[in-house]
Write a protein that holds these residues in place. Structure first.
Motif, PDB file in Angstrom:
ATOM      1  N   ILE A   1     -10.822 -12.531   7.009  1.00 44.95           N
ATOM      2  CA  ILE A   1     -11.225 -11.421   7.870  1.00 44.95           C
ATOM      3  C   ILE A   1     -10.584 -11.694   9.228  1.00 44.95           C
ATOM      4  O   ILE A   1     -10.943 -12.668   9.900  1.00 44.95           O
ATOM      5  CB  ILE A   1     -12.751 -11.311   7.982  1.00 44.95           C
ATOM      6  N   GLU A   2      -9.634 -10.865   9.579  1.00 44.48           N
ATOM      7  CA  GLU A   2      -8.819 -11.051  10.770  1.00 44.48           C
ATOM      8  C   GLU A   2      -8.200 -12.443  10.733  1.00 44.48           C
ATOM      9  O   GLU A   2      -7.439 -12.743   9.841  1.00 44.48           O
ATOM     10  CB  GLU A   2      -9.636 -10.774  12.030  1.00 44.48           C
ATOM     11  N   ARG A   3      -8.547 -13.335  11.660  1.00 45.72           N
ATOM     12  CA  ARG A   3      -7.916 -14.657  11.707  1.00 45.72           C
ATOM     13  C   ARG A   3      -8.869 -15.743  11.228  1.00 45.72           C
ATOM     14  O   ARG A   3      -8.705 -16.903  11.573  1.00 45.72           O
ATOM     15  CB  ARG A   3      -7.438 -14.940  13.116  1.00 45.72           C
ATOM     16  N   SER A   4      -9.855 -15.377  10.431  1.00 40.81           N
ATOM     17  CA  SER A   4     -10.820 -16.351   9.929  1.00 40.81           C
ATOM     18  C   SER A   4     -10.861 -16.305   8.396  1.00 40.81           C
ATOM     19  O   SER A   4     -10.673 -15.255   7.800  1.00 40.81           O
ATOM     20  CB  SER A   4     -12.219 -16.054  10.476  1.00 40.81           C
ATOM     21  N   VAL A   5     -11.136 -17.469   7.791  1.00 42.78           N
ATOM     22  CA  VAL A   5     -11.203 -17.578   6.335  1.00 42.78           C
ATOM     23  C   VAL A   5     -12.614 -18.037   5.966  1.00 42.78           C
ATOM     24  O   VAL A   5     -13.155 -18.951   6.581  1.00 42.78           O
ATOM     25  CB  VAL A   5     -10.146 -18.578   5.803  1.00 42.78           C
ATOM     26  N   TYR A   6     -13.190 -17.393   4.960  1.00 43.62           N
ATOM     27  CA  TYR A   6     -14.555 -17.659   4.526  1.00 43.62           C
ATOM     28  C   TYR A   6     -14.614 -17.782   3.006  1.00 43.62           C
ATOM     29  O   TYR A   6     -13.731 -17.303   2.308  1.00 43.62           O
ATOM     30  CB  TYR A   6     -15.496 -16.506   4.902  1.00 43.62           C
ATOM     31  N   ILE A   7     -15.727 -18.347   2.520  1.00 46.40           N
ATOM     32  CA  ILE A   7     -16.068 -18.265   1.106  1.00 46.40           C
ATOM     33  C   ILE A   7     -17.038 -17.103   0.979  1.00 46.40           C
ATOM     34  O   ILE A   7     -18.024 -17.018   1.704  1.00 46.40           O
ATOM     35  CB  ILE A   7     -16.737 -19.571   0.603  1.00 46.40           C
ATOM     36  N   GLU A   8     -16.747 -16.218   0.059  1.00 44.33           N
ATOM     37  CA  GLU A   8     -17.559 -15.019  -0.150  1.00 44.33           C
ATOM     38  C   GLU A   8     -18.232 -15.127  -1.515  1.00 44.33           C
ATOM     39  O   GLU A   8     -17.670 -15.680  -2.455  1.00 44.33           O
ATOM     40  CB  GLU A   8     -16.619 -13.817  -0.108  1.00 44.33           C
ATOM     41  N   GLN A   9     -19.454 -14.630  -1.600  1.00 45.57           N
ATOM     42  CA  GLN A   9     -20.132 -14.536  -2.890  1.00 45.57           C
ATOM     43  C   GLN A   9     -20.723 -13.146  -3.011  1.00 45.57           C
ATOM     44  O   GLN A   9     -21.546 -12.737  -2.184  1.00 45.57           O
ATOM     45  CB  GLN A   9     -21.240 -15.581  -3.030  1.00 45.57           C
ATOM     46  N   ASN A  10     -20.289 -12.438  -4.026  1.00 42.70           N
ATOM     47  CA  ASN A  10     -20.772 -11.075  -4.273  1.00 42.70           C
ATOM     48  C   ASN A  10     -20.668 -10.193  -3.026  1.00 42.70           C
ATOM     49  O   ASN A  10     -21.567  -9.421  -2.731  1.00 42.70           O
ATOM     50  CB  ASN A  10     -22.223 -11.101  -4.768  1.00 42.70           C
ATOM     51  N   GLY A  11     -19.596 -10.349  -2.275  1.00 39.64           N
ATOM     52  CA  GLY A  11     -19.377  -9.525  -1.089  1.00 39.64           C
ATOM     53  C   GLY A  11     -20.053 -10.024   0.173  1.00 39.64           C
ATOM     54  O   GLY A  11     -19.900  -9.419   1.228  1.00 39.64           O
ATOM     55  N   ASP A  12     -20.812 -11.103   0.094  1.00 42.67           N
ATOM     56  CA  ASP A  12     -21.508 -11.639   1.268  1.00 42.67           C
ATOM     57  C   ASP A  12     -20.795 -12.875   1.797  1.00 42.67           C
ATOM     58  O   ASP A  12     -20.338 -13.715   1.024  1.00 42.67           O
ATOM     59  CB  ASP A  12     -22.945 -12.047   0.905  1.00 42.67           C
ATOM     60  N   ILE A  13     -20.724 -12.971   3.130  1.00 43.51           N
ATOM     61  CA  ILE A  13     -20.202 -14.185   3.752  1.00 43.51           C
ATOM     62  C   ILE A  13     -21.253 -14.720   4.708  1.00 43.51           C
ATOM     63  O   ILE A  13     -22.125 -13.983   5.164  1.00 43.51           O
ATOM     64  CB  ILE A  13     -18.881 -13.940   4.520  1.00 43.51           C
ATOM     65  N   ASN A  14     -21.178 -16.004   4.970  1.00 46.94           N
ATOM     66  CA  ASN A  14     -22.022 -16.623   5.994  1.00 46.94           C
ATOM     67  C   ASN A  14     -21.138 -16.851   7.201  1.00 46.94           C
ATOM     68  O   ASN A  14     -20.204 -17.646   7.155  1.00 46.94           O
ATOM     69  CB  ASN A  14     -22.617 -17.952   5.498  1.00 46.94           C
ATOM     70  N   GLY A  15     -21.425 -16.155   8.279  1.00 44.87           N
ATOM     71  CA  GLY A  15     -20.577 -16.186   9.470  1.00 44.87           C
ATOM     72  C   GLY A  15     -20.353 -17.559  10.056  1.00 44.87           C
ATOM     73  O   GLY A  15     -19.345 -17.809  10.699  1.00 44.87           O
ATOM     74  N   GLY A  16     -21.279 -18.492   9.849  1.00 42.14           N
ATOM     75  CA  GLY A  16     -21.125 -19.826  10.409  1.00 42.14           C
ATOM     76  C   GLY A  16     -20.223 -20.723   9.605  1.00 42.14           C
ATOM     77  O   GLY A  16     -19.894 -21.829  10.033  1.00 42.14           O
TER      78      GLY A  16
END
Length: 131
Positions: A53-68
Motif C-alpha cells: 500500500i503506497e510505500r509500505s508492505v504488509y501481511i494481509e489476511q482476508n483483506g485485513d491488515i494490521n497497520g502496526g
C-alpha cells in the motif's frame, strides 16, 4: 517544472514499486516458511498474502491488515522471517479467546517471535521445516 524535475518525480513515484519488487518476493518466501506452523492450530488460519500500500508492505489476511505490522527492507533474511511471523501472529492472536501462536514448547506460553540473542532462552523463532 524542468525536464529533470519531471523525470525525478516520475522515477520517485515508480521507484517504490521497482525497489519493492525484490523485497516483496523475499516477504512471499518468508510467508511460505511461516505458514505451515500455524496451520497446525485447532482453527488453522488461511488466506494470507503480501500487499503493498503506497510505500509500505504488509501481511494481509482476508483483506485485513494490521497497520502496526509494516515490513521493512533494512534487515537481513532472519529478521525478515521473524517480522513476517510477528505480523502473522498479529492476525492469529488478535482478539480475546483467539488461539495463541507461537507457543514456547517448554512452558506452553505464547511469545512474540524474535531473533535469538546471547543469554536469551525460551524464545520462539520460526525455523524452516525440512521438505
Amino acid at each position: 517544472m524542468n525536464a529533470l524535475s519531471v523525470w525525478l518525480a516520475t522515477f520517485t513515484a515508480q521507484g517504490a514499486r521497482i525497489v519493492f519488487v525484490g523485497f516483496i518476493e523475499r516477504v512471499d518466501e518468508a510467508l511460505e516458511i511461516v505458514i505451515p506452523d500455524p496451520a497446525t492450530l485447532v482453527s488453522p488460519p488461511s488466506d494470507f498474502s503480501v500487499v503493498q500500500i503506497e510505500r509500505s508492505v504488509y501481511i494481509e489476511q482476508n483483506g485485513d491488515i494490521n497497520g502496526g505490522d509494516v515490513l521493512v527492507d533494512r534487515h537481513g533474511p532472519v529478521q525478515l522471517l521473524v517480522d513476517v511471523a510477528d505480523a502473522v501472529q498479529s492476525h492469529i492472536s488478535f482478539g480475546a479467546g483467539d488461539e495463541v501462536w507461537p507457543v514456547c514448547p517448554s512452558h506452553g506460553f505464547g511469545l512474540h517471535p524474535e531473533v535469538r540473542g546471547v543469554g536469551r532462552s525460551h524464545r520462539s523463532v520460526p525455523v524452516p521445516r525440512a521438505r
